[in-house]
Design a protein around this motif. Sequence first.
Motif, short mmCIF file in Angstrom:
data_model
loop_
_atom_site.label_atom_id
_atom_site.label_comp_id
_atom_site.label_asym_id
_atom_site.label_seq_id
_atom_site.Cartn_x
_atom_site.Cartn_y
_atom_site.Cartn_z
N LEU A 48 0.84 -1.20 0.00
CA LEU A 48 0.00 0.00 0.00
C LEU A 48 0.88 1.25 0.00
O LEU A 48 0.59 2.23 -0.70
CB LEU A 48 -0.93 0.02 1.22
CG LEU A 48 -1.78 1.30 1.36
CD1 LEU A 48 -2.92 1.30 0.34
CD2 LEU A 48 -2.33 1.45 2.76
N PHE A 49 1.94 1.20 0.79
CA PHE A 49 2.80 2.38 0.89
C PHE A 49 3.74 2.50 -0.29
O PHE A 49 4.02 3.60 -0.76
CB PHE A 49 3.56 2.37 2.22
CG PHE A 49 2.62 2.34 3.40
CD1 PHE A 49 1.73 3.38 3.61
CD2 PHE A 49 2.61 1.26 4.26
CE1 PHE A 49 0.85 3.34 4.69
CE2 PHE A 49 1.74 1.22 5.34
CZ PHE A 49 0.85 2.26 5.55
N GLY A 52 1.34 3.83 -2.70
CA GLY A 52 0.64 5.04 -2.29
C GLY A 52 1.54 6.17 -1.84
O GLY A 52 1.13 7.33 -1.86
N THR A 82 -2.40 9.00 4.65
CA THR A 82 -3.23 9.22 3.48
C THR A 82 -3.55 7.94 2.71
O THR A 82 -4.70 7.68 2.36
CB THR A 82 -2.57 10.24 2.52
OG1 THR A 82 -2.32 11.44 3.27
CG2 THR A 82 -3.46 10.57 1.35
N ALA A 83 -2.51 7.11 2.48
CA ALA A 83 -2.72 5.90 1.67
C ALA A 83 -3.75 4.99 2.33
O ALA A 83 -4.67 4.48 1.66
CB ALA A 83 -1.40 5.16 1.46
N ARG A 87 -7.40 3.91 0.87
CA ARG A 87 -7.72 2.49 0.75
C ARG A 87 -9.04 2.17 1.48
O ARG A 87 -9.95 1.55 0.93
CB ARG A 87 -6.58 1.66 1.34
CG ARG A 87 -6.57 0.17 0.97
CD ARG A 87 -7.50 -0.72 1.78
NE ARG A 87 -7.75 -0.23 3.13
CZ ARG A 87 -6.89 -0.30 4.12
NH1 ARG A 87 -5.73 -0.89 3.94
NH2 ARG A 87 -7.19 0.20 5.30
N LEU A 288 -3.94 9.99 -6.80
CA LEU A 288 -3.66 8.89 -5.86
C LEU A 288 -4.74 7.82 -5.81
O LEU A 288 -4.45 6.63 -5.76
CB LEU A 288 -3.40 9.43 -4.45
CG LEU A 288 -3.10 8.36 -3.39
CD1 LEU A 288 -1.85 7.57 -3.75
CD2 LEU A 288 -2.93 8.99 -2.01
N LEU A 292 -4.13 3.80 -6.50
CA LEU A 292 -4.39 2.72 -5.54
C LEU A 292 -5.53 1.81 -5.98
O LEU A 292 -5.97 0.95 -5.23
CB LEU A 292 -4.69 3.31 -4.16
CG LEU A 292 -3.47 3.94 -3.46
CD1 LEU A 292 -3.88 4.60 -2.16
CD2 LEU A 292 -2.39 2.90 -3.22
#
Length: 420
Positions: A48-49, A52, A82-83, A87, A288, A292
């Motif tokens: 995710l990171f 993201g 934020t990510a 999500r 973003l 994602l």
Amino acid sequence: MVQTVRGMRVLLPDEARRWQHVEATVRGVLARYAYEEVRLPLIEFTELFSRGVGEATDIIEKEMYAFRDRDGDSIALRPEGTAGCVRALNEAGLLYNQTQRVWYEGPMFRYERPQRGRYRQFSQIGAEAFGFAGPDVDAELILIARDCWRALGVEGLTTLELNTLGSRESRLSYRAALVEYLTPFEAELDEDSRRRLGTNPLRILDSKEASTQDILADAPRLPDYVDAEARAHFDALQQLLDAAGVPYVLNAGLVRGLDYYTHTVFEWTTPHIGSQAAICAGGRYDGLVETLGGRPTPAAGFGLGIDRAVLLHEHANVDWSRPNTHVYVCVQDVRLSAYAQSVAAAVRDALPECGVRVHMGGGKLKNQFKRADASGASWAVIIGEQEAETGRVALKALRDASVGQLDLNVEQLVERLREE
Ligand code: ATP
Ligand code: MG
């Protein structure tokens, strides 16, 4: 004794009390703007990171607490919010065809070199707005932060820096021009910048190396590449800020490295807390949600660093504190405990704002008064045999010598404390 892990934060009562004040103040401002809280996990899949936040960032290259769990999955302590927020909202179907304004709060983890204002565990309050493409939401986010500084009494100690990265197209053409300019100087760049030339060239503008900054002096400038649409967005934002009376400084070197950041970027800084000057950073990240795996969704947000906001609040030395134990109940004999507890309960019920601490462990009244004094209480309630028998208490002011000791029943006690 086993020690605290380097860079992790411990907040002892004096510090935690200030934190509570700062956090409650920021939360209060967010509530006034009708932003809603979301609570998010501290642990996410590492992927995710890397998607993201972006592979070519400090966070992913060298700051992540990533490890394998017992199933062999690669997971990470969140380095930012934020990510995970994107999500979570996308997973719940809350980003499609609607708008959202949310905030979250909590610890983030980055493996950095700890120093004043920079820790491996630190806290952020983040605000994010989804579904708004116009500059009005950029302005709103900036105003939220301004209101936070104002409510904390530190507004005059902060500076707002502002820049635009332009639309996606304009920043890509700037990126190409920057790489073309820097490539002949490749050997002279610092190590990080040399690596970023291929991966994340805009981030080179951020370099702290003097030699790199010298090379950058004649580099193409981002504002010269911003197209008309992005220029109009940025001009409109500035007009909104002017109308709201928010001063700002344009800083063409202010960047976020990644391709999904577009248009507005901003940072609130202060010269009063040492070398770690940024207390809040944010901007627009229209790409973003799609990166994602969601549908294209305009988005903007900020992360406000609580640790640094607390340092600034401390520096500002504003009057804020209220000792949270107001009443200390001294109990002459442990056999009177039940009565003492019932008096304390009556005060707590009637005066929810008033903290009541009951003495425990017995001992001479004189020593109990010392404890009462050290606890910061402004009143001591004294329970002796006679009081317990007659359903009364003695009330003694600890900070005001002009008030004599009072003999009261419980109702009168509540009324007298209510007056404070
Ligand atoms: P910096 O340039 O200070 O490393 P950053 O660009 O990494 O900041 P962001 O990821 O934008 O910071 O995070 C937003 C805010 O969170 C920062 O402005 C700062 O107030 C706070 N912050 C970031 N990293 C730390 C840290 N290690 N310790 C304390 N606060 C931090
Ligand atoms: Mg950083």
